[in-house]
Design a protein around this motif. Sequence first.
Motif, PDB file in Angstrom:
ATOM      1  N   GLY A  71       3.437 -48.873  -4.999  1.00 10.69           N
ATOM      2  CA  GLY A  71       3.580 -47.570  -5.649  1.00 10.69           C
ATOM      3  C   GLY A  71       2.731 -46.470  -5.065  1.00 10.69           C
ATOM      4  N   GLY A  72       2.027 -46.754  -3.956  1.00  7.28           N
ATOM      5  CA  GLY A  72       1.219 -45.726  -3.320  1.00  7.28           C
ATOM      6  C   GLY A  72       2.064 -44.781  -2.489  1.00  7.28           C
ATOM      7  N   GLU A  73       1.571 -43.564  -2.315  1.00  2.00           N
ATOM      8  CA  GLU A  73       2.268 -42.569  -1.498  1.00  2.00           C
ATOM      9  C   GLU A  73       1.638 -42.526  -0.116  1.00  2.00           C
ATOM     10  OE1 GLU A  73       3.403 -37.784  -1.365  1.00  2.00           O
ATOM     11  OE2 GLU A  73       2.303 -38.617  -3.075  1.00  2.00           O
ATOM     12  N   LEU A  74       2.421 -42.804   0.904  1.00  2.00           N
ATOM     13  CA  LEU A  74       1.943 -42.812   2.282  1.00  2.00           C
ATOM     14  C   LEU A  74       2.581 -41.653   3.030  1.00  2.00           C
ATOM     15  CD1 LEU A  74       0.381 -44.102   4.623  1.00  2.00           C
ATOM     16  CD2 LEU A  74       2.338 -45.626   4.981  1.00  2.00           C
ATOM     17  N   ARG A  75       1.747 -40.742   3.501  1.00  2.00           N
ATOM     18  CA  ARG A  75       2.225 -39.594   4.275  1.00  2.00           C
ATOM     19  C   ARG A  75       1.829 -39.811   5.737  1.00  2.00           C
ATOM     20  NH1 ARG A  75       0.082 -34.720   0.266  1.00  2.00           N
ATOM     21  NH2 ARG A  75       1.288 -35.357  -1.593  1.00  2.00           N
ATOM     22  N   ALA A  76       2.738 -40.377   6.506  1.00  2.00           N
ATOM     23  CA  ALA A  76       2.468 -40.628   7.919  1.00  2.00           C
ATOM     24  C   ALA A  76       2.729 -39.374   8.737  1.00  2.00           C
ATOM     25  CB  ALA A  76       3.330 -41.781   8.420  1.00  2.00           C
ATOM     26  N   GLN A  77       2.121 -39.331   9.930  1.00  2.00           N
ATOM     27  CA  GLN A  77       2.229 -38.199  10.843  1.00  2.00           C
ATOM     28  C   GLN A  77       1.905 -36.883  10.136  1.00  2.00           C
ATOM     29  OE1 GLN A  77       6.311 -39.511  12.355  1.00  2.00           O
ATOM     30  NE2 GLN A  77       5.282 -39.063  14.303  1.00  2.00           N
ATOM     31  N   SER A  78       0.833 -36.930   9.367  1.00  2.00           N
ATOM     32  CA  SER A  78       0.387 -35.774   8.590  1.00  2.00           C
ATOM     33  C   SER A  78      -1.137 -35.697   8.641  1.00  2.00           C
ATOM     34  CB  SER A  78       0.876 -35.896   7.138  1.00  2.00           C
ATOM     35  OG  SER A  78       0.366 -34.859   6.344  1.00  2.00           O
ATOM     36  N   ARG A  79      -1.658 -34.597   9.150  1.00  2.00           N
ATOM     37  CA  ARG A  79      -3.106 -34.447   9.290  1.00  2.00           C
ATOM     38  C   ARG A  79      -3.709 -33.733   8.081  1.00  2.00           C
ATOM     39  NH1 ARG A  79      -5.452 -35.756  13.925  1.00  2.00           N
ATOM     40  NH2 ARG A  79      -4.139 -36.179  15.742  1.00  2.00           N
ATOM     41  N   TRP A  80      -4.898 -34.206   7.698  1.00  2.00           N
ATOM     42  CA  TRP A  80      -5.649 -33.575   6.621  1.00  2.00           C
ATOM     43  C   TRP A  80      -6.358 -32.347   7.179  1.00  2.00           C
ATOM     44  CZ3 TRP A  80      -5.827 -34.060   1.496  1.00  2.00           C
ATOM     45  CH2 TRP A  80      -6.901 -33.482   0.810  1.00  2.00           C
ATOM     46  N   THR A  81      -6.214 -31.210   6.549  1.00  2.00           N
ATOM     47  CA  THR A  81      -6.795 -29.971   7.066  1.00  2.00           C
ATOM     48  C   THR A  81      -7.837 -29.359   6.139  1.00  2.00           C
ATOM     49  OG1 THR A  81      -4.948 -28.705   6.121  1.00  2.00           O
ATOM     50  CG2 THR A  81      -4.736 -29.431   8.412  1.00  2.00           C
ATOM     51  N   SER A  82      -8.045 -29.933   4.965  1.00  2.00           N
ATOM     52  CA  SER A  82      -9.017 -29.388   4.015  1.00  2.00           C
ATOM     53  C   SER A  82     -10.364 -30.078   4.175  1.00  2.00           C
ATOM     54  CB  SER A  82      -8.484 -29.546   2.586  1.00  2.00           C
ATOM     55  OG  SER A  82      -7.247 -28.887   2.433  1.00  2.00           O
ATOM     56  N   ASP A  83     -11.303 -29.760   3.303  1.00  2.00           N
ATOM     57  CA  ASP A  83     -12.656 -30.315   3.355  1.00  2.00           C
ATOM     58  C   ASP A  83     -12.629 -31.806   3.007  1.00  2.00           C
ATOM     59  OD1 ASP A  83     -15.331 -30.892   3.249  1.00  2.00           O
ATOM     60  OD2 ASP A  83     -15.768 -29.633   1.495  1.00  2.00           O
ATOM     61  N   PRO A  84     -13.058 -32.701   3.931  1.00  2.00           N
ATOM     62  CA  PRO A  84     -13.048 -34.137   3.619  1.00  2.00           C
ATOM     63  C   PRO A  84     -14.151 -34.534   2.648  1.00  2.00           C
ATOM     64  CG  PRO A  84     -14.004 -33.773   5.779  1.00  2.00           C
ATOM     65  CD  PRO A  84     -13.491 -32.445   5.310  1.00  2.00           C
ATOM     66  N   GLY A  85     -15.050 -33.611   2.337  1.00  2.00           N
ATOM     67  CA  GLY A  85     -16.119 -33.919   1.409  1.00  2.00           C
ATOM     68  C   GLY A  85     -15.821 -33.533  -0.025  1.00  2.00           C
ATOM     69  N   SER A  86     -14.582 -33.157  -0.298  1.00  2.00           N
ATOM     70  CA  SER A  86     -14.214 -32.739  -1.646  1.00  2.00           C
ATOM     71  C   SER A  86     -14.128 -33.926  -2.596  1.00  2.00           C
ATOM     72  CB  SER A  86     -12.866 -32.008  -1.617  1.00  2.00           C
ATOM     73  OG  SER A  86     -12.922 -30.868  -0.794  1.00  2.00           O
TER      74      SER A  86
END
Length: 353
Positions: A114-129
């Motif tokens: 039931g997890g959502e996997l977004r492949a070929q998608s880069r995270w662009t926000s603050d990773p420390g949030s």
Amino acid sequence: MASLKPITIIGGGLAGLTLGIGLRQRDIPVTIQEAGRYPRHRVCGEFISGSGQIVLERLGLLDHLRKAGAIYARTVMFICGGAQSPVRRLAAPALCLSRYKMDALLAEQFQTSGGELRAQSRWTSDPGSEGIVLASGRRLQSSEKNAHTGVRWFGVKAHVASSTPVNLEADLEMHLSPDGYVGVSRIDDGQVNVCGLFQARADERRPESKTEWLRGQDGSLLRKRLNAAEFETASFCSVAGIQLKPQRATNKKECCIGDALTMTPPVTGNGMSMAFESAEAAIEPLTGYSRGQLTWTDAQQQIARRCDASFSRRLAWARVLQWMMVSRPIHSGLKKFLLRSDLIWRLMFAQTR
């Protein structure tokens, strides 16, 4: 009951997928954002030695890997120039499966849960949030100094096709040189994984083809093993700028697991296990956060303390082992003693796990 807070995991490698599966088993809403695609090859020894198998069994994943064709490695041998160790039995068998299969299998299990996997998608926000877990793999660096000079570490990996068998004396052979080392091990489908870590020095000439690094120096046993080997072109991959200096989780501002937290030198054969272990260490604190039982700060601190308690000692010993493997004075003087010493073998094997 209050709604559950979602968790976002940046990076869908071993650590990220395992954490995602563990959280979904507790009904926590999870999204994994992965820059790459599935399936794909990665630079990896494809050798699970240590507590990682216990983690996989607790999460109900070990049988899936076995059914996917994973095989066991039971023996190991180290070779340095004309000197070599005896063939030694591992204290516990290691599990070997290509990352091409393993990552795809874990991704499927995560999505099935039931997890959502977004492949070929880069995270662009603050990773420390808040609610963000960084599991995006190795940390890059420009150079890392050893006892001799500034160097850059890079890794190369390829599979030898089953049509050109490699004659190994042990299930895992570690071939050492002053430039680095190459691990050669049997994996699923009759293939052999060849994975090397090398120091790139500006003052030395390098082979034009990175697969030539994997084949070893002329006259070496590694060259003899692989001289006629046919590498599968699609399996070839490489990474550069690998950071091997140990890191402490309590010094990080982000919530980190796996290689995003710290890497252990590949010669230990414990990197995959640490990915699984760090993922398991994060499951309960993140569950507590999602259910409103812990603040994000408390959850992150619990994860950091658990990882540091599990890894700090073995990383310190791994640093010593890494130096021994690539130190030129060691290679020129003590290699026969070190390779044949059962005491050194038992000590280093125990302390890096």
